[in-house]
Write a protein that holds these residues in place. Structure first.
Motif, PDB file in Angstrom:
ATOM      1  N   CYS A   1       0.834  -1.207   0.000  1.00 53.95           N
ATOM      2  CA  CYS A   1       0.000   0.000   0.000  1.00 53.95           C
ATOM      3  C   CYS A   1       0.868   1.256   0.000  1.00 53.95           C
ATOM      4  CB  CYS A   1      -0.958  -0.009   1.191  1.00 53.95           C
ATOM      5  SG  CYS A   1      -2.269  -1.241   1.036  1.00 53.95           S
ATOM      6  N   ALA A   2       1.956   1.230   0.740  1.00 53.34           N
ATOM      7  CA  ALA A   2       2.865   2.379   0.739  1.00 53.34           C
ATOM      8  C   ALA A   2       3.469   2.591  -0.651  1.00 53.34           C
ATOM      9  CB  ALA A   2       3.969   2.179   1.778  1.00 53.34           C
ATOM     10  N   ALA A   3       3.855   1.512  -1.301  1.00 54.56           N
ATOM     11  CA  ALA A   3       4.416   1.625  -2.650  1.00 54.56           C
ATOM     12  C   ALA A   3       3.380   2.198  -3.618  1.00 54.56           C
ATOM     13  CB  ALA A   3       4.905   0.264  -3.137  1.00 54.56           C
ATOM     14  N   LEU A   4       2.134   1.807  -3.471  1.00 57.49           N
ATOM     15  CA  LEU A   4       1.082   2.330  -4.342  1.00 57.49           C
ATOM     16  C   LEU A   4       0.860   3.818  -4.101  1.00 57.49           C
ATOM     17  CD1 LEU A   4      -1.486  -0.605  -4.175  1.00 57.49           C
ATOM     18  CD2 LEU A   4       0.101  -0.060  -6.035  1.00 57.49           C
ATOM     19  N   VAL A   5       0.920   4.244  -2.839  1.00 54.66           N
ATOM     20  CA  VAL A   5       0.772   5.667  -2.528  1.00 54.66           C
ATOM     21  C   VAL A   5       1.917   6.455  -3.147  1.00 54.66           C
ATOM     22  CG1 VAL A   5       0.756   7.388  -0.674  1.00 54.66           C
ATOM     23  CG2 VAL A   5      -0.557   5.270  -0.410  1.00 54.66           C
ATOM     24  N   VAL A   6       3.135   5.993  -2.935  1.00 51.64           N
ATOM     25  CA  VAL A   6       4.320   6.689  -3.439  1.00 51.64           C
ATOM     26  C   VAL A   6       4.312   6.775  -4.964  1.00 51.64           C
ATOM     27  CG1 VAL A   6       6.833   6.534  -3.631  1.00 51.64           C
ATOM     28  CG2 VAL A   6       5.734   6.179  -1.425  1.00 51.64           C
ATOM     29  N   SER A   7       3.856   5.722  -5.616  1.00 52.11           N
ATOM     30  CA  SER A   7       3.872   5.717  -7.076  1.00 52.11           C
ATOM     31  C   SER A   7       2.587   6.266  -7.693  1.00 52.11           C
ATOM     32  CB  SER A   7       4.141   4.297  -7.594  1.00 52.11           C
ATOM     33  OG  SER A   7       3.121   3.417  -7.176  1.00 52.11           O
ATOM     34  N   GLY A   8       1.611   6.614  -6.854  1.00 50.42           N
ATOM     35  CA  GLY A   8       0.376   7.210  -7.348  1.00 50.42           C
ATOM     36  C   GLY A   8      -0.523   6.239  -8.090  1.00 50.42           C
ATOM     37  N   LYS A   9      -0.435   4.975  -7.797  1.00 52.98           N
ATOM     38  CA  LYS A   9      -1.238   3.948  -8.478  1.00 52.98           C
ATOM     39  C   LYS A   9      -2.593   3.791  -7.785  1.00 52.98           C
ATOM     40  CE  LYS A   9       2.166   2.912 -11.227  1.00 52.98           C
ATOM     41  NZ  LYS A   9       2.570   4.006 -12.024  1.00 52.98           N
ATOM     42  N   THR A  10      -3.428   4.818  -7.889  1.00 52.15           N
ATOM     43  CA  THR A  10      -4.690   4.831  -7.150  1.00 52.15           C
ATOM     44  C   THR A  10      -5.642   3.724  -7.574  1.00 52.15           C
ATOM     45  OG1 THR A  10      -5.589   6.494  -8.669  1.00 52.15           O
ATOM     46  CG2 THR A  10      -4.578   7.298  -6.638  1.00 52.15           C
ATOM     47  N   GLU A  11      -5.642   3.335  -8.837  1.00 60.11           N
ATOM     48  CA  GLU A  11      -6.546   2.283  -9.287  1.00 60.11           C
ATOM     49  C   GLU A  11      -6.251   0.967  -8.561  1.00 60.11           C
ATOM     50  OE1 GLU A  11      -7.066   0.037 -13.422  1.00 60.11           O
ATOM     51  OE2 GLU A  11      -7.608   2.160 -13.516  1.00 60.11           O
ATOM     52  N   GLN A  12      -4.988   0.683  -8.309  1.00 57.58           N
ATOM     53  CA  GLN A  12      -4.598  -0.545  -7.624  1.00 57.58           C
ATOM     54  C   GLN A  12      -4.935  -0.516  -6.132  1.00 57.58           C
ATOM     55  OE1 GLN A  12      -3.306  -3.360  -9.205  1.00 57.58           O
ATOM     56  NE2 GLN A  12      -4.014  -2.170 -10.954  1.00 57.58           N
ATOM     57  N   MET A  13      -5.078   0.684  -5.578  1.00 55.33           N
ATOM     58  CA  MET A  13      -5.423   0.811  -4.160  1.00 55.33           C
ATOM     59  C   MET A  13      -6.788   0.196  -3.867  1.00 55.33           C
ATOM     60  SD  MET A  13      -4.196   4.703  -3.465  1.00 55.33           S
ATOM     61  CE  MET A  13      -2.572   5.237  -3.958  1.00 55.33           C
TER      62      MET A  13
ATOM     63  N   ALA B   1       6.226  11.379  -0.447  1.00 56.13           N
ATOM     64  CA  ALA B   1       5.708  11.072  -1.783  1.00 56.13           C
ATOM     65  C   ALA B   1       5.052  12.269  -2.443  1.00 56.13           C
ATOM     66  CB  ALA B   1       4.695   9.931  -1.692  1.00 56.13           C
ATOM     67  N   GLY B   2       4.729  13.272  -1.658  1.00 56.71           N
ATOM     68  CA  GLY B   2       4.075  14.456  -2.191  1.00 56.71           C
ATOM     69  C   GLY B   2       2.624  14.556  -1.752  1.00 56.71           C
ATOM     70  N   TRP B   3       2.211  15.775  -1.560  1.00 55.10           N
ATOM     71  CA  TRP B   3       0.858  16.049  -1.081  1.00 55.10           C
ATOM     72  C   TRP B   3      -0.211  15.527  -2.034  1.00 55.10           C
ATOM     73  CZ3 TRP B   3       1.304  17.450   3.764  1.00 55.10           C
ATOM     74  CH2 TRP B   3       0.156  17.839   4.462  1.00 55.10           C
ATOM     75  N   PRO B   4      -0.091  15.747  -3.339  1.00 58.98           N
ATOM     76  CA  PRO B   4      -1.132  15.245  -4.244  1.00 58.98           C
ATOM     77  C   PRO B   4      -1.294  13.724  -4.185  1.00 58.98           C
ATOM     78  CG  PRO B   4       0.184  16.902  -5.359  1.00 58.98           C
ATOM     79  CD  PRO B   4       0.889  16.591  -4.060  1.00 58.98           C
TER      80      PRO B   4
ATOM     81  N   ALA C   1      -0.808  11.854  -1.593  1.00 58.64           N
ATOM     82  CA  ALA C   1      -1.498  11.561  -0.335  1.00 58.64           C
ATOM     83  C   ALA C   1      -2.980  11.902  -0.432  1.00 58.64           C
ATOM     84  CB  ALA C   1      -0.847  12.325   0.816  1.00 58.64           C
ATOM     85  N   VAL C   2      -3.305  13.016  -1.045  1.00 56.41           N
ATOM     86  CA  VAL C   2      -4.715  13.387  -1.206  1.00 56.41           C
ATOM     87  C   VAL C   2      -5.438  12.336  -2.039  1.00 56.41           C
ATOM     88  CG1 VAL C   2      -6.295  15.079  -2.215  1.00 56.41           C
ATOM     89  CG2 VAL C   2      -4.320  15.853  -0.891  1.00 56.41           C
ATOM     90  N   SER C   3      -4.825  11.897  -3.116  1.00 53.78           N
ATOM     91  CA  SER C   3      -5.439  10.868  -3.959  1.00 53.78           C
ATOM     92  C   SER C   3      -5.638   9.569  -3.180  1.00 53.78           C
ATOM     93  CB  SER C   3      -4.583  10.604  -5.193  1.00 53.78           C
ATOM     94  OG  SER C   3      -4.544  11.748  -6.014  1.00 53.78           O
ATOM     95  N   ALA C   4      -4.633   9.169  -2.405  1.00 51.71           N
ATOM     96  CA  ALA C   4      -4.728   7.933  -1.626  1.00 51.71           C
ATOM     97  C   ALA C   4      -5.784   8.052  -0.528  1.00 51.71           C
ATOM     98  CB  ALA C   4      -3.371   7.580  -1.028  1.00 51.71           C
ATOM     99  N   LEU C   5      -5.804   9.177   0.156  1.00 51.58           N
ATOM    100  CA  LEU C   5      -6.817   9.376   1.199  1.00 51.58           C
ATOM    101  C   LEU C   5      -8.222   9.377   0.613  1.00 51.58           C
ATOM    102  CD1 LEU C   5      -5.078  11.973   3.523  1.00 51.58           C
ATOM    103  CD2 LEU C   5      -5.834   9.665   4.160  1.00 51.58           C
ATOM    104  N   THR C   6      -8.359   9.913  -0.586  1.00 48.36           N
ATOM    105  CA  THR C   6      -9.664   9.904  -1.252  1.00 48.36           C
ATOM    106  C   THR C   6     -10.103   8.471  -1.537  1.00 48.36           C
ATOM    107  OG1 THR C   6      -9.237  12.068  -2.230  1.00 48.36           O
ATOM    108  CG2 THR C   6     -10.937  10.730  -3.264  1.00 48.36           C
ATOM    109  N   ARG C   7      -9.183   7.634  -2.024  1.00 44.92           N
ATOM    110  CA  ARG C   7      -9.509   6.227  -2.269  1.00 44.92           C
ATOM    111  C   ARG C   7      -9.871   5.515  -0.963  1.00 44.92           C
ATOM    112  NH1 ARG C   7      -9.913   3.591  -7.409  1.00 44.92           N
ATOM    113  NH2 ARG C   7      -9.313   5.268  -8.802  1.00 44.92           N
ATOM    114  N   LEU C   8      -9.104   5.776   0.089  1.00 47.46           N
ATOM    115  CA  LEU C   8      -9.363   5.144   1.378  1.00 47.46           C
ATOM    116  C   LEU C   8     -10.714   5.592   1.934  1.00 47.46           C
ATOM    117  CD1 LEU C   8      -8.162   3.209   3.478  1.00 47.46           C
ATOM    118  CD2 LEU C   8      -7.140   5.226   4.581  1.00 47.46           C
ATOM    119  N   LYS C   9     -11.008   6.871   1.809  1.00 48.82           N
ATOM    120  CA  LYS C   9     -12.292   7.412   2.267  1.00 48.82           C
ATOM    121  C   LYS C   9     -13.440   6.766   1.500  1.00 48.82           C
ATOM    122  CE  LYS C   9     -14.857  11.784   2.344  1.00 48.82           C
ATOM    123  NZ  LYS C   9     -15.703  11.707   1.162  1.00 48.82           N
TER     124      LYS C   9
END
Length: 111
Positions: free
Chosen positions: A47-59, A87-90, A92-100
């Protein structure tokens, strides 16, 4: 112990059966079944690797799997907050949106 079928089979099974076989047998078989890390730890790392690489679909697949493997919703959220500074704010925002979205649809209740 039987290994879970990957989401890859439903997504691309007919288009690329060799890739699906590698996913199910090598990745989720040999790699995920290695004894040196727990499935919980592997899920958190993935999950950390997906956040860092911005792979939101895989999340969408890996966040619920992490919960099934013992990672809590609070731990996923905290991991994302921690990675925001690396990894950058964007990302994290994308990952938090998927988690939410996952939390609001009740995916964490199935874990």
């Amino acid at each position: 112990m039987s290994k879970p079928k990957s989401g890859a089979r439903a997504l691309i099974g007919e288009f690329s059966p060799d890739f699906v076989d590698l996913t199910e047998n090598f990745l989720f078989g040999q790699i995920w079944e290695r004894p040196h890390l727990s499935k919980r730890d592997r899920s958190l790392i993935t999950c950390a690797a997906l956040v860092v690489s911005g792979k939101t679909e895989q999340m969408t697949g890996h966040f619920p799997r992490a919960l099934e493997n013992g990672v809590t919703l609070d731990e996923l959220r905290e991991m994302i907050i921690h990675l925001a500074f690396y990894a950058g704010w964007p990302s994290a925002v994308s990952a938090l949106t998927r988690l939410k979205d996952m939390a609001e649809t009740g995916a964490e209740d199935k874990a």
